[in-house]
Design an enzyme around this catalytic site. Structure first.
Site, PDB file in Angstrom:
ATOM      1  N   TRP A  18       0.947  -0.981   0.031  1.00 20.00           N
ATOM      2  CA  TRP A  18       0.072  -0.216   0.324  1.00 20.00           C
ATOM      3  C   TRP A  18       0.659   1.242  -0.014  1.00 20.00           C
ATOM      4  O   TRP A  18       1.868   1.717   0.502  1.00 20.00           O
ATOM      5  CB  TRP A  18      -0.936   0.591   1.510  1.00 20.00           C
ATOM      6  CG  TRP A  18      -1.743  -0.899   0.908  1.00 20.00           C
ATOM      7  CD1 TRP A  18      -1.813  -2.236   1.722  1.00 20.00           C
ATOM      8  CD2 TRP A  18      -3.425  -0.306   0.270  1.00 20.00           C
ATOM      9  NE1 TRP A  18      -3.906  -2.560   1.230  1.00 20.00           N
ATOM     10  CE2 TRP A  18      -4.299  -1.676   1.096  1.00 20.00           C
ATOM     11  CE3 TRP A  18      -3.964   0.245   0.594  1.00 20.00           C
ATOM     12  CZ2 TRP A  18      -5.742  -1.673   0.627  1.00 20.00           C
ATOM     13  CZ3 TRP A  18      -5.332   0.346  -0.114  1.00 20.00           C
ATOM     14  CH2 TRP A  18      -6.359  -0.326  -0.076  1.00 20.00           C
ATOM     15  N   HIS A  48       0.079  -6.410   5.822  1.00 22.89           N
ATOM     16  CA  HIS A  48      -0.929  -6.453   4.980  1.00 22.89           C
ATOM     17  C   HIS A  48       0.266  -5.875   3.791  1.00 22.89           C
ATOM     18  O   HIS A  48      -0.508  -5.997   2.081  1.00 22.89           O
ATOM     19  CB  HIS A  48      -1.641  -4.767   4.873  1.00 22.89           C
ATOM     20  CG  HIS A  48      -2.870  -5.556   5.778  1.00 22.89           C
ATOM     21  ND1 HIS A  48      -3.644  -6.393   6.169  1.00 22.89           N
ATOM     22  CD2 HIS A  48      -2.683  -5.283   7.470  1.00 22.89           C
ATOM     23  CE1 HIS A  48      -4.263  -6.195   7.430  1.00 22.89           C
ATOM     24  NE2 HIS A  48      -3.679  -5.445   8.005  1.00 22.89           N
ATOM     25  N   HIS A  52      -1.672 -12.347   1.918  1.00 20.34           N
ATOM     26  CA  HIS A  52      -2.348 -12.370   3.760  1.00 20.34           C
ATOM     27  C   HIS A  52      -3.243 -12.034   4.124  1.00 20.34           C
ATOM     28  O   HIS A  52      -4.083 -12.084   3.379  1.00 20.34           O
ATOM     29  CB  HIS A  52      -1.235 -10.632   4.205  1.00 20.34           C
ATOM     30  CG  HIS A  52      -2.181  -9.472   3.471  1.00 20.34           C
ATOM     31  ND1 HIS A  52      -1.897  -9.271   2.662  1.00 20.34           N
ATOM     32  CD2 HIS A  52      -3.586  -8.587   4.420  1.00 20.34           C
ATOM     33  CE1 HIS A  52      -2.990  -8.416   2.498  1.00 20.34           C
ATOM     34  NE2 HIS A  52      -3.703  -8.614   2.966  1.00 20.34           N
ATOM     35  N   ASP A  54      -7.332 -10.966   7.087  1.00 23.13           N
ATOM     36  CA  ASP A  54      -6.935  -9.792   7.603  1.00 23.13           C
ATOM     37  C   ASP A  54      -7.588 -10.527   8.846  1.00 23.13           C
ATOM     38  O   ASP A  54      -8.782 -11.541   8.566  1.00 23.13           O
ATOM     39  CB  ASP A  54      -8.508  -8.873   6.651  1.00 23.13           C
ATOM     40  CG  ASP A  54      -7.482  -8.121   5.872  1.00 23.13           C
ATOM     41  OD1 ASP A  54      -6.316  -8.160   5.785  1.00 23.13           O
ATOM     42  OD2 ASP A  54      -8.188  -7.252   5.237  1.00 23.13           O
ATOM     43  N   HIS A  58      -7.888  -5.329  12.440  1.00 19.35           N
ATOM     44  CA  HIS A  58      -7.754  -4.339  11.168  1.00 19.35           C
ATOM     45  C   HIS A  58      -8.689  -3.479  11.093  1.00 19.35           C
ATOM     46  O   HIS A  58      -7.839  -1.944  11.114  1.00 19.35           O
ATOM     47  CB  HIS A  58      -7.453  -5.435  10.226  1.00 19.35           C
ATOM     48  CG  HIS A  58      -6.950  -4.637   8.616  1.00 19.35           C
ATOM     49  ND1 HIS A  58      -6.122  -3.456   8.971  1.00 19.35           N
ATOM     50  CD2 HIS A  58      -7.401  -4.446   7.103  1.00 19.35           C
ATOM     51  CE1 HIS A  58      -6.030  -3.068   7.658  1.00 19.35           C
ATOM     52  NE2 HIS A  58      -6.777  -3.677   6.807  1.00 19.35           N
ATOM     53  N   HIS A 159     -15.253  -5.846   4.498  1.00 15.02           N
ATOM     54  CA  HIS A 159     -14.422  -5.194   5.223  1.00 15.02           C
ATOM     55  C   HIS A 159     -15.457  -6.369   6.489  1.00 15.02           C
ATOM     56  O   HIS A 159     -15.941  -7.125   6.949  1.00 15.02           O
ATOM     57  CB  HIS A 159     -13.962  -4.570   5.948  1.00 15.02           C
ATOM     58  CG  HIS A 159     -12.693  -5.047   5.237  1.00 15.02           C
ATOM     59  ND1 HIS A 159     -12.317  -3.796   3.825  1.00 15.02           N
ATOM     60  CD2 HIS A 159     -10.494  -5.431   4.952  1.00 15.02           C
ATOM     61  CE1 HIS A 159     -10.904  -4.040   2.960  1.00 15.02           C
ATOM     62  NE2 HIS A 159     -10.039  -5.249   4.202  1.00 15.02           N
ATOM     63  N   GLU A 171      -6.371 -12.334   1.230  1.00 10.38           N
ATOM     64  CA  GLU A 171      -5.922 -10.621   0.354  1.00 10.38           C
ATOM     65  C   GLU A 171      -4.861 -11.021  -0.567  1.00 10.38           C
ATOM     66  O   GLU A 171      -3.908 -11.703  -0.349  1.00 10.38           O
ATOM     67  CB  GLU A 171      -5.810  -9.263   0.727  1.00 10.38           C
ATOM     68  CG  GLU A 171      -7.611  -9.215   0.890  1.00 10.38           C
ATOM     69  CD  GLU A 171      -7.197  -8.072   1.821  1.00 10.38           C
ATOM     70  OE1 GLU A 171      -9.053  -7.334   1.869  1.00 10.38           O
ATOM     71  OE2 GLU A 171      -6.538  -7.159   2.589  1.00 10.38           O
TER      72      GLU A 171
END
Length: 208
Positions: A18, A48, A52, A54, A58, A159, A171
């Site tokens: 990210w 992340h 990975h 979640d 998170h 989410h 993800e």
């Protein structure tokens, strides 16, 4: 037993995380020359980045941490389906797709072809899909995307909806080379006691 098919992203300095998040780095803390016997490495990374899972913490301060998640959800028969050229992933995306008895659902969108660069947009999961999947018995949703929500979302509605309906999130899987069908999934998170997510080495075993 069937062969193993790796569906994990490689972790190196080229792995796209990210924007603004902790990138992956690896270096030697001790070298064999320095220690006289061994090389000992260290790495830093976001929880992340790459492939990975979640944990609810998170996106929910009261949510479960990684250590609280049932590891059995991340091992077992999974169904891989292909959704090509989809703008979003919603209930209509699964018209004609048999999900009865499916506990783990892995979706190949093909919307992130260059994993050395973070995507500019992705087909997000529509929050209404969560109740639909849960009613079918799905408890784990895996995507070849870095998120289930739009990349600029702050509310993270998908989410929250998936978690509220008991559907766990995987993800960043790599399904480019995987045919649609049923496999055994192995994607165990690390036993991190405080973490909001965990890298996994995700593999599929061909069923024989």
């Amino acid at each position: 037993m069937g062969r193993l098919l790796d569906i994990s992203q490689r972790l190196d300095h080229q792995t796209a995380g990210w924007p603004g998040d902790t990138p992956f780095t690896y270096s030697l803390a001790w070298t064999k020359a320095e220690s006289g016997s061994v090389n000992v490495g260290k790495f830093t990374m976001s929880t992340h980045i790459g492939t990975h899972i979640d944990a609810p913490y998170h996106f929910d301060n009261e949510g479960k941490r990684v250590i609280d998640l049932d590891p059995q959800l991340y091992v077992g028969v999974a169904r891989v389906i292909h959704l090509h050229d989809c703008r979003t992933i919603g209930i209509g995306s699964f018209a004609g797709v048999d999900l009865e008895g499916v506990t783990r659902l892995l979706v190949r969108t093909g919307a992130w072809p260059d994993r050395s660069a973070f995507p500019k947009q992705i087909p997000p999961v529509e929050p209404e899909l969560a109740a639909y999947l849960a009613a079918k018995g799905v408890r784990l949703l895996g995507l070849d995307l870095p998120s289930v929500d739009p990349l600029d979302s702050k509310e993270l509605l998908a989410h929250h909806a998936l978690t509220e309906h008991g559907v766990h999130i995987l993800e960043g899987i790599v399904l480019d080379h995987i045919d649609a069908g049923d496999y055994e999934l192995i994607a165990l998170p690390l036993p991190l006691t405080e973490a909001d997510g965990s890298p996994v080495r995700a593999v599929l075993r061909e069923l024989t």
